[in-house]
Scaffold this motif. Structure first.
Motif, PDB file in Angstrom:
ATOM      1  N   UNK A 170      25.853  47.182  32.781  1.00  0.00           N
ATOM      2  CA  UNK A 170      24.701  46.395  32.350  1.00  0.00           C
ATOM      3  C   UNK A 170      24.814  44.920  32.709  1.00  0.00           C
ATOM      4  N   UNK A 171      25.956  44.502  33.201  1.00  0.00           N
ATOM      5  CA  UNK A 171      26.151  43.091  33.543  1.00  0.00           C
ATOM      6  C   UNK A 171      25.263  42.648  34.693  1.00  0.00           C
ATOM      7  N   UNK A 172      25.086  41.320  34.810  1.00  0.00           N
ATOM      8  CA  UNK A 172      24.186  40.761  35.813  1.00  0.00           C
ATOM      9  C   UNK A 172      24.908  40.098  36.972  1.00  0.00           C
ATOM     10  N   UNK A 173      26.147  39.674  36.771  1.00  0.00           N
ATOM     11  CA  UNK A 173      26.853  38.981  37.831  1.00  0.00           C
ATOM     12  C   UNK A 173      26.400  37.547  38.024  1.00  0.00           C
ATOM     13  N   UNK A 174      25.851  36.931  36.965  1.00  0.00           N
ATOM     14  CA  UNK A 174      25.356  35.556  37.067  1.00  0.00           C
ATOM     15  C   UNK A 174      26.094  34.585  36.155  1.00  0.00           C
ATOM     16  N   UNK A 175      26.852  35.092  35.193  1.00  0.00           N
ATOM     17  CA  UNK A 175      27.496  34.229  34.208  1.00  0.00           C
ATOM     18  C   UNK A 175      28.431  33.202  34.815  1.00  0.00           C
ATOM     19  N   UNK A 176      29.291  33.628  35.731  1.00  0.00           N
ATOM     20  CA  UNK A 176      30.249  32.699  36.342  1.00  0.00           C
ATOM     21  C   UNK A 176      29.567  31.784  37.360  1.00  0.00           C
ATOM     22  N   UNK A 177      28.495  32.260  37.972  1.00  0.00           N
ATOM     23  CA  UNK A 177      27.725  31.394  38.875  1.00  0.00           C
ATOM     24  C   UNK A 177      27.101  30.246  38.090  1.00  0.00           C
ATOM     25  N   UNK A 178      26.655  30.521  36.864  1.00  0.00           N
ATOM     26  CA  UNK A 178      26.105  29.474  36.008  1.00  0.00           C
ATOM     27  C   UNK A 178      27.198  28.478  35.627  1.00  0.00           C
ATOM     28  N   UNK A 179      28.387  28.979  35.318  1.00  0.00           N
ATOM     29  CA  UNK A 179      29.514  28.085  35.006  1.00  0.00           C
ATOM     30  C   UNK A 179      29.775  27.139  36.169  1.00  0.00           C
ATOM     31  N   UNK A 180      29.774  27.664  37.372  1.00  0.00           N
ATOM     32  CA  UNK A 180      30.008  26.827  38.551  1.00  0.00           C
ATOM     33  C   UNK A 180      28.905  25.782  38.714  1.00  0.00           C
ATOM     34  N   UNK A 181      27.659  26.170  38.477  1.00  0.00           N
ATOM     35  CA  UNK A 181      26.549  25.213  38.576  1.00  0.00           C
ATOM     36  C   UNK A 181      26.682  24.099  37.544  1.00  0.00           C
ATOM     37  N   UNK A 190      35.861  24.174  38.829  1.00  0.00           N
ATOM     38  CA  UNK A 190      36.232  25.372  38.084  1.00  0.00           C
ATOM     39  C   UNK A 190      37.044  26.260  39.016  1.00  0.00           C
ATOM     40  N   UNK A 191      38.115  26.856  38.480  1.00  0.00           N
ATOM     41  CA  UNK A 191      38.824  27.857  39.258  1.00  0.00           C
ATOM     42  C   UNK A 191      39.448  28.883  38.322  1.00  0.00           C
ATOM     43  N   UNK A 192      39.799  30.010  38.890  1.00  0.00           N
ATOM     44  CA  UNK A 192      40.329  31.116  38.096  1.00  0.00           C
ATOM     45  C   UNK A 192      41.729  31.470  38.554  1.00  0.00           C
ATOM     46  N   UNK A 193      42.545  31.902  37.600  1.00  0.00           N
ATOM     47  CA  UNK A 193      43.879  32.419  37.883  1.00  0.00           C
ATOM     48  C   UNK A 193      43.972  33.799  37.238  1.00  0.00           C
ATOM     49  N   UNK A 194      44.270  34.793  38.061  1.00  0.00           N
ATOM     50  CA  UNK A 194      44.287  36.152  37.534  1.00  0.00           C
ATOM     51  C   UNK A 194      45.031  37.078  38.485  1.00  0.00           C
ATOM     52  N   UNK A 195      45.352  38.244  37.971  1.00  0.00           N
ATOM     53  CA  UNK A 195      45.928  39.319  38.765  1.00  0.00           C
ATOM     54  C   UNK A 195      45.619  40.619  38.046  1.00  0.00           C
ATOM     55  N   UNK A 196      45.465  41.677  38.792  1.00  0.00           N
ATOM     56  CA  UNK A 196      45.128  42.965  38.194  1.00  0.00           C
ATOM     57  C   UNK A 196      46.140  43.342  37.121  1.00  0.00           C
ATOM     58  N   UNK A 197      45.630  43.643  35.928  1.00  0.00           N
ATOM     59  CA  UNK A 197      46.477  44.058  34.820  1.00  0.00           C
ATOM     60  C   UNK A 197      47.156  42.942  34.066  1.00  0.00           C
ATOM     61  N   UNK A 198      46.860  41.676  34.407  1.00  0.00           N
ATOM     62  CA  UNK A 198      47.580  40.562  33.783  1.00  0.00           C
ATOM     63  C   UNK A 198      46.660  39.513  33.157  1.00  0.00           C
ATOM     64  N   UNK A 202      40.394  30.962  33.143  1.00  0.00           N
ATOM     65  CA  UNK A 202      39.385  30.161  33.833  1.00  0.00           C
ATOM     66  C   UNK A 202      39.571  28.715  33.403  1.00  0.00           C
ATOM     67  N   UNK A 203      39.683  27.812  34.362  1.00  0.00           N
ATOM     68  CA  UNK A 203      39.968  26.404  34.079  1.00  0.00           C
ATOM     69  C   UNK A 203      38.795  25.534  34.517  1.00  0.00           C
ATOM     70  N   UNK A 204      38.266  24.754  33.584  1.00  0.00           N
ATOM     71  CA  UNK A 204      37.182  23.806  33.860  1.00  0.00           C
ATOM     72  C   UNK A 204      37.742  22.388  33.795  1.00  0.00           C
TER      73      UNK A 204
END
Length: 214
Positions: A170-181, A190-198, A202-204
């Protein structure tokens, strides 16, 4: 926009094709209401992004207390966190030069995502600190994380990682685009640090152009 609209039209056309019991009509109306709600949220997000792209768009910045802003957001999301069995906490304090409405929208989007993807018993942390002439916010979760290949694309409009598409269609895929705007309007980053399973962080980074004063 086409998908929820066509879903709604199709359900209503089938419902009206022949007489039905009141319970069936109720089910169709409930489903249509859900699709229209999704369409409304999508249109609101698209309008925000369109306005943010305008040459006349600007942030109405003022000095804010990051600790108070984080506390207000946690009060707003604490019921959702409790329902999902997630521990929501805040830490840190700093002055931040920002548009209050836009700041809350950006952090709210991040908290909503973090809570949505966190398993029961996990923790979500919202923090703030001063760092080299800027105020830095972080939202950290213990969710499924994002693969290295997908990480560079998560702030693109309508992009959704595979995990998100599979478990939250049901997600839209716009939430993080709004954060960037929002961050672009503040001339921040803004940038993200992540890895699968870990999990994901998100840093602003909001630049503070003048010294804080009372």
């Amino acid at each position: 926009l086409r998908t929820p609209l066509n879903n709604c039209l199709g359900e209503l056309e089938v419902a009206l094709a022949k007489p039905r019991e009141p319970k069936e009509y109720q089910q169709v109306l409930e489903s249509a209401l859900e699709e229209l709600g999704r369409l409304s949220r999508m249109m609101d997000s698209l309008l925000f992004l369109a306005r943010a792209d305008s040459a006349q768009a600007k942030a109405e910045e003022m000095w804010l207390d990051a600790e108070k802003e984080m506390s207000a957001l946690c009060r707003l999301y604490e019921a959702v966190a409790e329902e999902q069995g997630v521990v929501l906490t805040t830490t840190g304090s700093a002055p931040v030069y920002a548009d209050q409405t836009l700041l809350r929208r950006a952090l709210g989007n991040l908290l909503s995502n973090a809570l949505r993807y966190s398993p029961r018993g996990a923790a979500v942390t919202l923090s703030a600190r001063e760092e080299q002439g800027a105020t830095v916010f972080e939202v950290a979760d213990q969710g499924p994380g994002i693969s290295t290949d997908e990480l560079p694309r998560i702030f693109s409009r309508f992009y959704r990682p595979a995990e998100s598409r599979a478990n939250h269609p049901q997600g839209l895929g716009l939430g993080l685009a709004i954060v960037k705007s929002v961050m672009d309007l503040h001339k921040g980053s803004v940038h993200a640090e992540s890895a699968a399973g870990k999990g994901t962080r998100i840093i602003l980074r909001f630049p503070n152009e003048t010294k804080f004063s009372n």
